[in-house]
Design a protein around this motif. Structure first.
Motif, mmCIF file in Angstrom:
data_model
loop_
_atom_site.group_PDB
_atom_site.id
_atom_site.type_symbol
_atom_site.label_atom_id
_atom_site.label_comp_id
_atom_site.label_asym_id
_atom_site.label_seq_id
_atom_site.Cartn_x
_atom_site.Cartn_y
_atom_site.Cartn_z
ATOM 1 N N GLY A 1 0.789 -1.233 0.000
ATOM 2 C CA GLY A 1 0.000 0.000 0.000
ATOM 3 C C GLY A 1 0.818 1.279 0.000
ATOM 4 N N HIS A 2 2.157 1.158 0.020
ATOM 5 C CA HIS A 2 3.006 2.352 0.049
ATOM 6 C C HIS A 2 3.608 2.605 -1.327
ATOM 7 N N GLN A 3 3.437 3.811 -1.834
ATOM 8 C CA GLN A 3 4.135 4.252 -3.049
ATOM 9 C C GLN A 3 5.095 5.335 -2.612
ATOM 10 N N LEU A 4 6.389 5.042 -2.641
ATOM 11 C CA LEU A 4 7.385 5.945 -2.061
ATOM 12 C C LEU A 4 8.443 6.255 -3.127
ATOM 13 N N PRO A 5 8.237 7.324 -3.898
ATOM 14 C CA PRO A 5 9.113 7.562 -5.041
ATOM 15 C C PRO A 5 10.395 8.320 -4.671
ATOM 16 N N TYR A 6 11.244 7.672 -3.899
ATOM 17 C CA TYR A 6 12.566 8.244 -3.618
ATOM 18 C C TYR A 6 13.549 7.115 -3.340
ATOM 19 N N VAL A 7 14.802 7.484 -3.086
ATOM 20 C CA VAL A 7 15.881 6.499 -3.189
ATOM 21 C C VAL A 7 15.919 5.488 -2.035
ATOM 22 N N MET A 8 15.713 5.924 -0.812
ATOM 23 C CA MET A 8 15.864 4.972 0.307
ATOM 24 C C MET A 8 14.942 3.754 0.208
ATOM 25 N N PRO A 9 13.661 3.917 -0.163
ATOM 26 C CA PRO A 9 12.816 2.719 -0.304
ATOM 27 C C PRO A 9 13.328 1.772 -1.393
ATOM 28 N N ILE A 10 13.934 2.340 -2.440
ATOM 29 C CA ILE A 10 14.472 1.483 -3.514
ATOM 30 C C ILE A 10 15.621 0.635 -2.954
ATOM 31 N N MET A 11 16.450 1.232 -2.108
ATOM 32 C CA MET A 11 17.574 0.478 -1.533
ATOM 33 C C MET A 11 17.067 -0.659 -0.653
ATOM 34 N N GLN A 12 16.024 -0.379 0.140
ATOM 35 C CA GLN A 12 15.447 -1.430 0.994
ATOM 36 C C GLN A 12 14.875 -2.558 0.138
ATOM 37 N N ALA A 13 14.133 -2.173 -0.920
ATOM 38 C CA ALA A 13 13.512 -3.171 -1.791
ATOM 39 C C ALA A 13 14.589 -3.978 -2.526
ATOM 40 N N ALA A 14 15.655 -3.306 -2.938
ATOM 41 C CA ALA A 14 16.719 -3.998 -3.682
ATOM 42 C C ALA A 14 17.384 -5.056 -2.805
ATOM 43 N N ARG A 15 17.588 -4.736 -1.522
ATOM 44 C CA ARG A 15 18.201 -5.729 -0.622
ATOM 45 C C ARG A 15 17.315 -6.966 -0.502
ATOM 46 N N ALA A 16 15.997 -6.745 -0.314
ATOM 47 C CA ALA A 16 15.072 -7.874 -0.158
ATOM 48 C C ALA A 16 14.983 -8.668 -1.458
ATOM 49 N N LEU A 17 14.934 -7.960 -2.591
ATOM 50 C CA LEU A 17 14.823 -8.654 -3.876
ATOM 51 C C LEU A 17 16.088 -9.464 -4.165
ATOM 52 N N ALA A 18 17.250 -8.924 -3.843
ATOM 53 C CA ALA A 18 18.508 -9.648 -4.092
ATOM 54 C C ALA A 18 18.531 -10.950 -3.293
ATOM 55 N N LYS A 19 18.130 -10.889 -2.021
ATOM 56 C CA LYS A 19 18.108 -12.111 -1.207
ATOM 57 C C LYS A 19 17.099 -13.112 -1.766
ATOM 58 N N THR A 20 15.935 -12.592 -2.186
ATOM 59 C CA THR A 20 14.897 -13.476 -2.727
ATOM 60 C C THR A 20 15.386 -14.173 -3.992
ATOM 61 N N LEU A 21 16.002 -13.402 -4.885
ATOM 62 C CA LEU A 21 16.484 -14.000 -6.138
ATOM 63 C C LEU A 21 17.625 -14.984 -5.891
#
Ligand SMILES: Cc1cc2nc3c(=O)[nH]c(=O)nc-3n(C[C@H](O)[C@H](O)[C@H](O)COP(=O)(O)OP(=O)(O)OC[C@H]3O[C@@H](n4cnc5c(N)ncnc54)[C@H](O)[C@@H]3O)c2cc1C
Length: 113
Positions: A12-32
């Motif tokens: 439900g969060h749309q956060l168009p700035y850099v810090m949320p992208i870094m958090q998401a990238a860490r989770a996505l990297a571990k998932t992949l």
């Protein structure tokens, strides 16, 4: 399919700035890499890149009841958003007050634990 960045809505969060992208990238990297990992969002301030008037904002989440307390001096502005229990939920800092960013961010509960 996976997505991150300005195009992605997470819980439900749309956060168009850099810090949320870094958090998401860490989770996505571990998932992949084989360890399914949910995105976690700590309180994430936005540093506005205006050197002539340093500004940092950490907006309170939508729907949090509360109010702003503002301290305005010649050196800057320190505005704190507290919920009805008195807990800090957001802030806006301008000028010299931006030095309080780290300490205040630690006080704010995570957006997505
Ligand atoms: C003026 C401005 C100032 C900002 N300042 C800050 C700041 O101070 N701090 C901060 O945290 N955030 C800031 N942001 C936000 C930050 O830039 C974005 O959150 C971040 O860049 C988003 O990254 P992204 O990879 O999701 O998207 P983008 O960086 O927009 O990348 C998307 C890419 O996809 C490409 N693309 C689009 N359509 C297609 C297509 N059909 N085919 C192929 N490629 C395509 C685009 O060319 C682009 O390269 C600012 C944004 C703007 C506009």
């Amino acid at each position: 399919m996976y997505a991150l960045g300005d195009c992605a809505e997470v819980a439900g969060h749309q956060l168009p700035y850099v810090m949320p992208i870094m958090q998401a990238a860490r989770a996505l990297a571990k998932t992949l890499a084989g360890t399914e990992t949910a995105v976690q969002y700590p309180a994430m301030p936005v540093v506005v890149k205006t050197p002539a008037c340093p500004t940092v904002v950490c907006p309170p989440p939508p729907g949090v009841d509360g109010g702003w307390e503002e301290t305005i001096t010649a050196e800057g502005v320190r505005a704190l958003y507290r919920d009805t229990t008195g807990a800090l939920r957001g802030y806006a800092l301008v000028g010299a007050a931006t030095t309080d960013k780290q300490a205040l961010t630690k006080e704010i509960p995570p957006l997505l634990p």
